[in-house]
Design a protein around this motif. Structure first.
Motif, PDB file in Angstrom:
ATOM      1  N   PHE A  61     -26.001 -41.188 -34.801  1.00  0.00           N
ATOM      2  CA  PHE A  61     -25.455 -42.138 -33.820  1.00  0.00           C
ATOM      3  C   PHE A  61     -26.012 -41.980 -32.406  1.00  0.00           C
ATOM      4  O   PHE A  61     -25.406 -42.488 -31.458  1.00  0.00           O
ATOM      5  N   SER A  62     -27.111 -41.309 -32.226  1.00  0.00           N
ATOM      6  CA  SER A  62     -27.715 -41.227 -30.888  1.00  0.00           C
ATOM      7  C   SER A  62     -28.616 -42.430 -30.626  1.00  0.00           C
ATOM      8  O   SER A  62     -29.197 -43.010 -31.547  1.00  0.00           O
ATOM      9  N   SER A  63     -28.743 -42.777 -29.330  1.00  0.00           N
ATOM     10  CA  SER A  63     -29.637 -43.852 -28.895  1.00  0.00           C
ATOM     11  C   SER A  63     -30.664 -43.252 -27.946  1.00  0.00           C
ATOM     12  O   SER A  63     -30.331 -42.854 -26.826  1.00  0.00           O
ATOM     13  N   CYS A  92     -25.549 -39.169 -28.297  1.00  0.00           N
ATOM     14  CA  CYS A  92     -26.268 -38.971 -27.043  1.00  0.00           C
ATOM     15  C   CYS A  92     -27.066 -40.225 -26.685  1.00  0.00           C
ATOM     16  O   CYS A  92     -27.527 -40.956 -27.571  1.00  0.00           O
ATOM     17  N   THR A  93     -27.238 -40.456 -25.377  1.00  0.00           N
ATOM     18  CA  THR A  93     -28.027 -41.591 -24.901  1.00  0.00           C
ATOM     19  C   THR A  93     -29.035 -41.093 -23.876  1.00  0.00           C
ATOM     20  O   THR A  93     -28.658 -40.561 -22.837  1.00  0.00           O
ATOM     21  N   PHE A  94     -30.314 -41.246 -24.191  1.00  0.00           N
ATOM     22  CA  PHE A  94     -31.404 -40.862 -23.295  1.00  0.00           C
ATOM     23  C   PHE A  94     -32.208 -42.124 -22.979  1.00  0.00           C
ATOM     24  O   PHE A  94     -32.724 -42.779 -23.886  1.00  0.00           O
ATOM     25  N   ASN A  95     -32.342 -42.470 -21.700  1.00  0.00           N
ATOM     26  CA  ASN A  95     -33.005 -43.714 -21.306  1.00  0.00           C
ATOM     27  C   ASN A  95     -34.434 -43.486 -20.820  1.00  0.00           C
ATOM     28  O   ASN A  95     -34.782 -42.387 -20.371  1.00  0.00           O
ATOM     29  N   LEU A  96     -35.231 -44.542 -20.877  1.00  0.00           N
ATOM     30  CA  LEU A  96     -36.581 -44.528 -20.330  1.00  0.00           C
ATOM     31  C   LEU A  96     -36.547 -44.413 -18.808  1.00  0.00           C
ATOM     32  O   LEU A  96     -35.518 -44.633 -18.169  1.00  0.00           O
TER      33      LEU A  96
END
Length: 262
Positions: A61-63, A92-96
């Motif tokens: 379920f991470s993005s 977890c959510t890690f963005n550009l």
């Protein structure tokens, strides 16, 4: 051979090492590169110009590599770079990154990211860190090596956290945290040197005592910050065992742009 669950969707242009594993219902975008022995669990989305190193583990379920949560983002080909041997737990959510910075969000090596951790655009996280559940970084935050963020810690944009710092549970950070310092609270308040962490990493008694003295110079002496930096420079010249750590502390104070928690 690469092990891809039949329900996963992997773009044919994605670059996967032969030893990568992709779990059920995960989605891998066209500009993604994943290194050897990395395992992607079920229901994970990895998109954008994302490069992932070796021996990483992503739980369900991470993005990862989604667009920045920034109104100025206009689809520029910015990046997310993830090193080796990281563990990324659920949700977890890690963005550009964004074009307004260097266009890169990065996570180094040997980090443990627990559930619901958020790394916003243009964040830079070093090595051997631990982010506990729901720890969140706003945009452009820089975090050094061996830092621990406890659960629900939240960091304001453009803040810096120095090596070996410890941030307590529910802490709200709006200023920089010098290396080696332990703090907590909302608003954050310093509570000394991260002694237990330094002991675990092999710092000597002399080095810890020198850093405790440096902490007192910054926080307990009544000196201005400029006066404290001068005193730290003098201590650095007199201490062979701790010169590197004292220099690191002094240089952090020199380069702080938001001011330190004090």
């Amino acid at each position: 051979m690469t092990i891809i669950h039949p329900t996963a969707i992997v773009d044919p242009n994605a670059e996967l090492d032969d030893t990568v594993e992709i779990g059920a219902y995960s989605i891998i975008g066209p500009n993604v590169k994943i290194g050897a022995r990395t395992r992607i669990g079920p229901h994970v989305v990895i998109d954008g110009h994302t490069t992932i190193g070796t021996d990483n583990r992503f739980y369900q379920f991470s993005s990862i590599g989604g667009p920045p949560q920034d109104k100025k983002y206009a689809g520029e080909p910015t990046q997310l770079l993830i090193g080796d041997r990281n563990t990324v737990r659920e949700f977890c959510t890690f963005n550009l990154g964004t074009a307004q910075d260097e266009g890169i969000t990065s996570l180094g090596n040997d980090n443990l990211m627990l559930a619901y951790v958020h790394l916003a655009h243009d964040c830079r996280v070093g090595n051997n860190t631990v982010f506990s559940n729901n720890a969140s970084l706003a945009g452009h935050v820089h975090v050094g090596d061996w830092v621990i963020l406890s659960g629900f810690a939240a960091v304001h944009q453009f803040c810096k956290i120095g090596d070996h710092a410890f941030v307590g549970m529910n802490t709200s950070l709006t200023q920089d945290v010098p290396p080696f310092v332990l703090l907590s609270g909302n608003p954050a308040e310093p509570h000394g040197i991260n002694i237990e962490g330094l002991k675990r990493r092999g710092f000597t008694r002399e080095q810890i005592n020198d850093l405790r003295s440096a902490y007192k110079v910054i926080y307990k002496s009544g000196l201005t910050l400029e006066e404290a930096k001068t005193a730290l420079g003098q201590a650095e010249a007199q201490s062979q065992a701790s010169a590197r750590q004292l220099r690191q502390l002094r240089e952090f104070l020199d380069t702080s742009t938001r001011g330190i928690v004090r």
